[in-house]
Every structure is written in structure tokens, then in C-alpha cells.
Motif scaffolding. Structure first.
Motif, PDB file in Angstrom:
ATOM      1  N   LYS A 144     -95.606  92.253 107.623  1.00  0.00           N
ATOM      2  CA  LYS A 144     -94.569  93.202 107.195  1.00  0.00           C
ATOM      3  C   LYS A 144     -93.483  93.335 108.264  1.00  0.00           C
ATOM      4  CE  LYS A 144     -97.622  96.037 104.324  1.00  0.00           C
ATOM      5  NZ  LYS A 144     -98.301  97.338 104.194  1.00  0.00           N
ATOM      6  N   LEU A 145     -93.921  93.374 109.545  1.00  0.00           N
ATOM      7  CA  LEU A 145     -92.948  93.509 110.623  1.00  0.00           C
ATOM      8  C   LEU A 145     -92.036  92.275 110.709  1.00  0.00           C
ATOM      9  CD1 LEU A 145     -92.099  95.416 112.877  1.00  0.00           C
ATOM     10  CD2 LEU A 145     -93.739  94.269 114.385  1.00  0.00           C
ATOM     11  N   VAL A 146     -92.666  91.091 110.560  1.00  0.00           N
ATOM     12  CA  VAL A 146     -91.855  89.866 110.578  1.00  0.00           C
ATOM     13  C   VAL A 146     -90.878  89.854 109.415  1.00  0.00           C
ATOM     14  CG1 VAL A 146     -91.969  87.354 110.314  1.00  0.00           C
ATOM     15  CG2 VAL A 146     -93.573  88.516 111.833  1.00  0.00           C
ATOM     16  N   PHE A 147     -91.379  90.240 108.236  1.00  0.00           N
ATOM     17  CA  PHE A 147     -90.509  90.284 107.054  1.00  0.00           C
ATOM     18  C   PHE A 147     -89.387  91.298 107.256  1.00  0.00           C
ATOM     19  CE2 PHE A 147     -89.542  92.241 102.932  1.00  0.00           C
ATOM     20  CZ  PHE A 147     -89.075  91.131 102.245  1.00  0.00           C
ATOM     21  N   PHE A 148     -89.727  92.464 107.796  1.00  0.00           N
ATOM     22  CA  PHE A 148     -88.743  93.512 108.038  1.00  0.00           C
ATOM     23  C   PHE A 148     -87.675  93.035 109.028  1.00  0.00           C
ATOM     24  CE2 PHE A 148     -87.469  97.406 110.334  1.00  0.00           C
ATOM     25  CZ  PHE A 148     -87.012  98.152 109.262  1.00  0.00           C
ATOM     26  N   THR A 149     -88.129  92.336 110.091  1.00  0.00           N
ATOM     27  CA  THR A 149     -87.180  91.814 111.087  1.00  0.00           C
ATOM     28  C   THR A 149     -86.259  90.773 110.468  1.00  0.00           C
ATOM     29  OG1 THR A 149     -88.870  92.177 112.791  1.00  0.00           O
ATOM     30  CG2 THR A 149     -87.012  90.773 113.379  1.00  0.00           C
ATOM     31  N   ASN A 150     -86.852  89.877 109.664  1.00  0.00           N
ATOM     32  CA  ASN A 150     -86.017  88.844 109.020  1.00  0.00           C
ATOM     33  C   ASN A 150     -84.994  89.462 108.067  1.00  0.00           C
ATOM     34  OD1 ASN A 150     -87.395  86.854 110.385  1.00  0.00           O
ATOM     35  ND2 ASN A 150     -88.865  86.514 108.725  1.00  0.00           N
ATOM     36  N   ILE A 151     -85.439  90.457 107.310  1.00  0.00           N
ATOM     37  CA  ILE A 151     -84.515  91.121 106.382  1.00  0.00           C
ATOM     38  C   ILE A 151     -83.394  91.812 107.152  1.00  0.00           C
ATOM     39  CG2 ILE A 151     -84.329  93.063 104.768  1.00  0.00           C
ATOM     40  CD1 ILE A 151     -85.390  90.611 103.460  1.00  0.00           C
ATOM     41  N   SER A 152     -83.768  92.447 108.282  1.00  0.00           N
ATOM     42  CA  SER A 152     -82.738  93.123 109.091  1.00  0.00           C
ATOM     43  C   SER A 152     -81.705  92.116 109.590  1.00  0.00           C
ATOM     44  CB  SER A 152     -83.403  93.833 110.279  1.00  0.00           C
ATOM     45  OG  SER A 152     -84.311  94.809 109.814  1.00  0.00           O
ATOM     46  N   HIS A 153     -82.201  90.946 110.028  1.00  0.00           N
ATOM     47  CA  HIS A 153     -81.263  89.895 110.456  1.00  0.00           C
ATOM     48  C   HIS A 153     -80.368  89.467 109.296  1.00  0.00           C
ATOM     49  CE1 HIS A 153     -82.048  88.925 114.622  1.00  0.00           C
ATOM     50  NE2 HIS A 153     -83.357  89.061 114.412  1.00  0.00           N
ATOM     51  N   GLU A 154     -80.981  89.348 108.106  1.00  0.00           N
ATOM     52  CA  GLU A 154     -80.203  88.928 106.941  1.00  0.00           C
ATOM     53  C   GLU A 154     -79.132  89.970 106.586  1.00  0.00           C
ATOM     54  OE1 GLU A 154     -80.247  86.054 105.359  1.00  0.00           O
ATOM     55  OE2 GLU A 154     -81.745  85.332 106.780  1.00  0.00           O
ATOM     56  N   PHE A 155     -79.457  91.254 106.791  1.00  0.00           N
ATOM     57  CA  PHE A 155     -78.453  92.293 106.553  1.00  0.00           C
ATOM     58  C   PHE A 155     -77.328  92.224 107.589  1.00  0.00           C
ATOM     59  CE2 PHE A 155     -81.652  95.098 104.216  1.00  0.00           C
ATOM     60  CZ  PHE A 155     -81.085  94.806 102.989  1.00  0.00           C
ATOM     61  N   ARG A 156     -77.697  91.927 108.791  1.00  0.00           N
ATOM     62  CA  ARG A 156     -76.721  91.957 109.877  1.00  0.00           C
ATOM     63  C   ARG A 156     -75.653  90.857 109.702  1.00  0.00           C
ATOM     64  NH1 ARG A 156     -78.331  91.527 116.262  1.00  0.00           N
ATOM     65  NH2 ARG A 156     -76.291  92.086 117.139  1.00  0.00           N
ATOM     66  N   THR A 157     -76.087  89.683 109.254  1.00  0.00           N
ATOM     67  CA  THR A 157     -75.136  88.560 109.125  1.00  0.00           C
ATOM     68  C   THR A 157     -73.986  88.864 108.168  1.00  0.00           C
ATOM     69  OG1 THR A 157     -76.898  87.012 109.663  1.00  0.00           O
ATOM     70  CG2 THR A 157     -74.945  86.105 108.589  1.00  0.00           C
ATOM     71  N   PRO A 158     -74.266  89.301 106.922  1.00  0.00           N
ATOM     72  CA  PRO A 158     -73.127  89.588 106.035  1.00  0.00           C
ATOM     73  C   PRO A 158     -72.289  90.778 106.493  1.00  0.00           C
ATOM     74  CG  PRO A 158     -75.203  90.190 104.982  1.00  0.00           C
ATOM     75  CD  PRO A 158     -75.549  89.435 106.208  1.00  0.00           C
ATOM     76  N   LEU A 159     -72.957  91.777 107.134  1.00  0.00           N
ATOM     77  CA  LEU A 159     -72.184  92.909 107.637  1.00  0.00           C
ATOM     78  C   LEU A 159     -71.209  92.467 108.734  1.00  0.00           C
ATOM     79  CD1 LEU A 159     -74.868  95.748 107.801  1.00  0.00           C
ATOM     80  CD2 LEU A 159     -72.825  95.674 106.365  1.00  0.00           C
ATOM     81  N   THR A 160     -71.665  91.545 109.587  1.00  0.00           N
ATOM     82  CA  THR A 160     -70.772  91.021 110.628  1.00  0.00           C
ATOM     83  C   THR A 160     -69.597  90.276 109.998  1.00  0.00           C
ATOM     84  OG1 THR A 160     -72.701  90.777 112.082  1.00  0.00           O
ATOM     85  CG2 THR A 160     -70.693  89.628 112.716  1.00  0.00           C
ATOM     86  N   LEU A 161     -69.894  89.505 108.941  1.00  0.00           N
ATOM     87  CA  LEU A 161     -68.816  88.788 108.247  1.00  0.00           C
ATOM     88  C   LEU A 161     -67.831  89.762 107.590  1.00  0.00           C
ATOM     89  CD1 LEU A 161     -70.882  85.896 106.598  1.00  0.00           C
ATOM     90  CD2 LEU A 161     -69.388  85.756 108.600  1.00  0.00           C
ATOM     91  N   ILE A 162     -68.372  90.820 107.005  1.00  0.00           N
ATOM     92  CA  ILE A 162     -67.499  91.830 106.370  1.00  0.00           C
ATOM     93  C   ILE A 162     -66.622  92.489 107.420  1.00  0.00           C
ATOM     94  CG2 ILE A 162     -67.481  94.042 105.156  1.00  0.00           C
ATOM     95  CD1 ILE A 162     -70.028  93.113 103.707  1.00  0.00           C
ATOM     96  N   GLN A 163     -67.256  92.835 108.573  1.00  0.00           N
ATOM     97  CA  GLN A 163     -66.477  93.469 109.631  1.00  0.00           C
ATOM     98  C   GLN A 163     -65.380  92.532 110.145  1.00  0.00           C
ATOM     99  OE1 GLN A 163     -68.533  94.424 113.278  1.00  0.00           O
ATOM    100  NE2 GLN A 163     -67.434  96.374 113.443  1.00  0.00           N
TER     101      GLN A 163
END
Length: 203
Positions: A144-163
Motif C-alpha cells: 500500500k505504501l509503495v502504491f501510495f508513493t507511486n500515485i503521489s509521484h503520478e499526481f506530482r508530474t501533471p501538477l508540475t506540468l500544469i504549473q
């Protein structure tokens, strides 16, 4: 009433004693009233003595602290002429063990030991099951922690692109006035979400 004798000892061929009656003295006699001290006796307690005792004019035998069990007392005599009597007198002596050493008590101990072993086995089995469940929970938590970390990374990438896209839009000069406020709200929300994602990743 507490005597172990049911009849006179002279007519008894067996006597049963309790475990605390394991010290006693046996007197014996030829009933020869003309005895002038020349009569000698030999005795032997089977299952205790290694053999016949040395001939003696003493007409008693003393035993102390015998273990529970069955003993046979043998006695014979030699008359004044030095002739040993071929017949010997025997008395079977049974010392009953205490109730905690009886066969029924041993059987009870054995059953209690089996019950204790059974419950010990059940406890160990339950501990092993619990340990396995804990290991499974640990693995699931790690997944779950690995999945949570991967999802967080996946959220961060598009947010950085949006910014980045918002920053490019800010650098243009022909932005309509009506879009400035929504762009500021979008930029502020994007920065807030990035901060939250970074905090999650640090956690």
C-alpha cells in the motif's frame, strides 16, 4: 481399629501397611521355652536384603523407611544342637504407596500432561497463525505504501506540468482581464496541491 492386622500375626501370612508405616520391628520365636540362648536365627527380607543375615541369637529384625512395594520376610532357626530347621516361616509385607504415587494417580498425571501438551500445541499454533497474519499485514502495508508513493509521484508530474503551463500564460502580454483572476486561483490551487503532494512524499 487402626491396626493393620486382621488376626494374630502368628496366623497371618500377609500384612498390608500404609506408606507412613514403613518402619517396623518384627519379633520371632520358636516357642521353645527351654531355650537357654543357644538358638540362633537367620532372616532375610526379600526385595530389600541381598541375602540371609548372619546367624544371631537376637530374635527380632528392624527395618526403617522402606519404599512402597511388596516384600517377603523369611526366618529360620538353628536349635541348641546346631541343626538348622528345614522349614522357614514367611510373611508377605505389602507397603501401599501414597495416593499420589498410585497407578491411578500416574494415569491422571499422564492425562493432565497430554491436556497440557494439547493446549501448548494450540497456543503455539495460534501464535504461528497470528505471526503469519502479521507478516501478511506487513507485506500489504508495504504494498500500500509503495502504491501510495507511486500515485503521489503520478499526481506530482501533471501538477508540475500544469504549473509550468500557467507560468507561460502569465508571461504573455495579451491575457484578457477576465482570465487573470481564474488564472491566479488555478496557480494558487496548483501550488497548494504541490505542497500537499510533497508533504505526502516526505511522509
Amino acid at each position: 481399629p487402626d491396626s493393620p492386622l486382621q488376626e494374630s500375626l502368628a496366623y497371618s501370612d500377609k500384612i498390608t501397611l500404609k506408606y507412613f508405616q514403613n518402619s517396623f520391628m518384627l519379633d520371632f520365636s520358636t516357642l521353645d521355652y527351654s531355650d537357654n540362648g543357644q538358638i540362633k536365627y537367620m532372616y532375610w527380607l526379600e526385595n530389600y536384603d541381598k541375602g540371609w543375615n548372619v546367624p544371631s541369637s537376637l530374635s527380632f529384625a528392624t527395618y526403617k523407611y522402606l519404599e512402597p512395594g511388596t516384600y517377603i520376610f523369611h526366618v529360620k532357626y538353628c536349635d541348641g544342637a546346631g541343626i538348622w530347621n528345614d522349614t522357614e516361616t514367611t510373611l508377605e509385607i505389602v507397603i501401599v504407596p501414597p495416593f499420589w504415587k498410585t497407578n491411578w494417580a500416574m494415569l491422571g498425571y499422564f492425562i493432565l500432561m497430554l491436556i497440557a501438551l494439547y493446549f501448548t500445541y494450540r497456543i503455539i499454533l495460534n501464535f504461528n497463525r497470528l505471526r503469519n497474519r502479521i507478516n501478511v499485514e506487513k507485506q500489504l502495508t508495504e504494498y500500500k505504501l509503495v502504491f501510495f508513493t507511486n500515485i503521489s509521484h503520478e499526481f506530482r508530474t501533471p501538477l508540475t506540468l500544469i504549473q509550468g503551463a500557467l507560468e507561460k500564460m502569465y508571461r504573455t502580454d495579451d491575457i484578457p482581464q477576465a482570465l487573470l483572476h481564474p488564472l491566479k486561483v488555478m496557480d494558487k490551487s496548483t501550488q497548494r496541491m504541490l505542497r500537499l503532494i510533497n508533504q505526502l512524499l516526505e511522509f
